[in-house]
Design an enzyme around this catalytic site. Structure first.
Site, mmCIF file in Angstrom:
data_model
loop_
_atom_site.group_PDB
_atom_site.id
_atom_site.type_symbol
_atom_site.label_atom_id
_atom_site.label_comp_id
_atom_site.label_asym_id
_atom_site.label_seq_id
_atom_site.Cartn_x
_atom_site.Cartn_y
_atom_site.Cartn_z
ATOM 1 N N THR A 123 46.303 35.166 51.720
ATOM 2 C CA THR A 123 47.054 35.549 50.519
ATOM 3 C C THR A 123 48.460 34.991 50.556
ATOM 4 O O THR A 123 49.253 35.230 49.658
ATOM 5 C CB THR A 123 47.185 37.083 50.418
ATOM 6 O OG1 THR A 123 47.871 37.536 51.589
ATOM 7 C CG2 THR A 123 45.845 37.760 50.332
ATOM 8 N N SER B 255 51.948 48.532 49.331
ATOM 9 C CA SER B 255 51.669 47.456 48.387
ATOM 10 C C SER B 255 52.660 46.323 48.584
ATOM 11 O O SER B 255 53.827 46.538 48.931
ATOM 12 C CB SER B 255 51.709 47.985 46.950
ATOM 13 O OG SER B 255 52.887 47.568 46.309
ATOM 14 N N LYS B 256 52.149 45.138 48.354
ATOM 15 C CA LYS B 256 52.919 43.915 48.543
ATOM 16 C C LYS B 256 54.151 43.909 47.639
ATOM 17 O O LYS B 256 55.191 43.394 47.998
ATOM 18 C CB LYS B 256 51.976 42.764 48.169
ATOM 19 C CG LYS B 256 52.369 41.400 48.640
ATOM 20 C CD LYS B 256 51.170 40.473 48.478
ATOM 21 C CE LYS B 256 51.606 39.036 48.265
ATOM 22 N NZ LYS B 256 50.474 38.117 48.158
ATOM 23 N N ARG B 257 54.018 44.498 46.463
ATOM 24 C CA ARG B 257 55.119 44.468 45.516
ATOM 25 C C ARG B 257 56.205 45.481 45.878
ATOM 26 O O ARG B 257 57.379 45.250 45.693
ATOM 27 C CB ARG B 257 54.607 44.745 44.099
ATOM 28 C CG ARG B 257 54.689 43.524 43.207
ATOM 29 C CD ARG B 257 53.721 43.605 42.051
ATOM 30 N NE ARG B 257 52.385 43.194 42.429
ATOM 31 C CZ ARG B 257 51.341 43.994 42.518
ATOM 32 N NH1 ARG B 257 51.467 45.272 42.262
ATOM 33 N NH2 ARG B 257 50.166 43.527 42.871
ATOM 34 N N ARG B 258 55.768 46.630 46.405
ATOM 35 C CA ARG B 258 56.697 47.741 46.589
ATOM 36 C C ARG B 258 57.261 47.817 48.013
ATOM 37 O O ARG B 258 58.398 48.182 48.226
ATOM 38 C CB ARG B 258 55.915 49.006 46.264
ATOM 39 C CG ARG B 258 56.698 50.199 45.909
ATOM 40 C CD ARG B 258 55.756 51.311 45.450
ATOM 41 N NE ARG B 258 54.516 51.334 46.207
ATOM 42 C CZ ARG B 258 53.330 51.646 45.674
ATOM 43 N NH1 ARG B 258 53.223 51.952 44.418
ATOM 44 N NH2 ARG B 258 52.240 51.642 46.426
#
Ligand code: GLU
Length: 470
Positions: free
Chosen positions: A15, A238-241
């Site tokens: 990823t 999460s990758k975003r948070r």
């Protein structure tokens, strides 16, 4: 294979980052292989060609290496994409044996029949005997009754009534296998005995277990679904948070030993009271059966404290070696030639007791190697008040003549401070900002001793000039 030899695999989908959850799965797999004297296979599940780059595989290999799982110590990497023909062949075999059927139902047609409820596929094409063709996916025929029991080392024996398992797609209309099938074909053909992976795959497991049997396996692998990792709000990382990339911890200066030890605590604990234990202890005591199924809290603060503790346990020589990458180009903000190893060594022990991550070393010692003190404006505004200018002038005069040694410098400033009605703590502030640029840092007098008389005097004079306008 078939010899009872333990074979595990770590099967990341690339990823672009190496997720800390993946790191934990890799370590758990690694330990199971090590403890059993078995094999560890790295399989890169790179079948989603739209979001795949070769360098991402390199990133996986180097992240594993950082964790002590080094090329040569395992089988692979096997790129899943290189096995696409095997996956296709397995799909065709399922069809040939009547275990799977072609289906041309569109999403809309299905929704119309089932009233849009999310009930999964209704089996419409089961007995239509469709041949392969454009727009036709291959579906696996799941049993109508009975139950699929998953034996999981961590989660017990969750049961899935077969009537709740829809006839799921195993190959797309172009013949390519979907994840569920490719993953099983690879595990089966690679002789994998234990599938140790994240909890998010538990719902795939009954389907995959049915595929193992359909593809002729005597028995499914031993399953072990490791607990989900959550943040302080109990949300799945999460990758975003959240900061989930192992690489960002590596780049900030976490020690691999600390990181590995911490990751092991996400679902497991070493025997005894201590959470900080040598890797050898982990290797000799880890057992999947002791892993707890409940969500594991990834506590960044605790990890940082852990890392500080690991740093404290290094010898000074090891510490100096560990921070070297941060003190050299391209990380260091000074000219490479300006670095003075002796000056740094003089302060290394003091720094070692104060950093939690290795990159914190840079703002602690940059005043030694930058041509000018890196003045922080807020620190300047706060420190350069009252009698600061006169104090700097007096300190300069005194420091011009006394012995250049921390204790003497301290006694000197104490005396000058008293003359201006200031306690030592207050008197230090303008000197510290003038010389190091900051309001906090290593003990002041040791810092001055390491910096040397000449530069210290110059910076004291420059600060006073700046204050008095010349
Ligand atoms: N490629 C899958 C993932 O990264 C792993 C599947 C597995 O371990 O079985 O989530």
């Amino acid at each position: 294979m078939g010899s009872g030899r333990v074979r595990v695999r770590f099967a990341p989908s690339p990823t672009g980052i190496f997720h800390v959850g993946g790191a934990r799965s890799a370590l758990f797999n690694w330990l199971v292989a090590r403890r059993a004297g078995g094999d560890f296979v790295l399989r890169v599940e790179d079948t989603d060609a739209s979001r795949n780059r070769p360098e991402w595989t390199d990133g996986i290999i180097s992240a594993l290496d950082w964790l002590g799982i080094s090329p040569g110590g395992y089988e692979g990497p096997v790129l899943q994409s290189s096995r696409a023909d095997r996956h296709r062949a397995a799909a065709e075999r399922l069809h040939a044996e009547g275990l799977a059927y072609y289906c041309d139902c569109t999403r809309e047609a299905l929704a119309e029949r089932t009233g849009n409820a999310q009930r999964g596929y209704d089996g419409f094409c089961r007995d239509r005997g469709l041949a392969p063709g454009p727009g036709r996916a291959l579906r696996f025929r799941t049993p109508d009754d009975g139950v699929t029991i998953v034996e999981d080392l961590i989660r017990g024996t969750p049961e899935f009534p077969n009537e709740t398992i829809e006839d799921f797609v195993v190959a797309r209309a172009d013949g390519s296998a979907v994840f569920l099938l490719a993953n099983v074909v690879d595990d089966l053909e690679m002789g994998i005995t234990h599938v140790i992976r994240g909890e998010e795959h538990l719902s795939n497991t009954p389907k995959q277990q049915l595929l193992w049997a359909a593809l002729g396996a005597d028995a499914p692998p031993v399953w072990a679904h490791v607990p989900v990792i959550v943040n302080e709000k109990r949300q799945k990382l999460s990758k975003r948070r959240d900061k989930v990339a192992l690489e960002s911890y590596r780049d900030e200066g976490y020690l691999p030993a600390a990181m590995k030890n911490y990751l092991m605590l996400l679902g497991w604990a070493p025997p005894g009271e201590d959470e900080i234990v040598p890797w050898e202890t982990i290797e000799s005591t880890f057992d999947l059966a002791d892993v707890k199924p409940s969500p594991a809290f990834f506590d960044e603060k605790k990890l940082k404290a852990f890392n500080g503790e690991y740093i404290r346990r290094l010898s000074v020589a090891e510490f100096i070696e560990a921070v070297r990458p941060w003190l050299s180009a391209p990380a260091a903000p000074w000219e490479p030639a300006a670095f003075d190893a002796d000056a740094f060594a003089a302060l290394a022990l003091l720094a070692q007791s104060r950093v939690s991550v290795l990159s914190e070393i840079v703002p602690m010692v940059d005043f030694l190697f930058l041509p000018e003190a890196p003045i922080d404006d807020a620190a300047w505004a706060k420190a350069m008040k009252g009698p600061a200018a006169e104090l700097l002038a007096d300190v300069h005069d005194l420091y011009d003549k006394i012995e250049w040694e921390a204790e003497t410098l301290k006694a000197g400033l104490t005396e000058v401070g008293e003359r201006h009605g200031l306690k030592l703590g207050k008197a230090q502030a303008p000197v510290r900002v003038a010389v190091t640029g900051r309001s906090v840092g290593l003990p002041l007098f040791e810092s001055l001793e390491a910096l040397g008389r000449e530069t210290t005097l110059r910076r004291l004079a420059e600060a006073r000039e700046r204050l008095t306008g010349g």
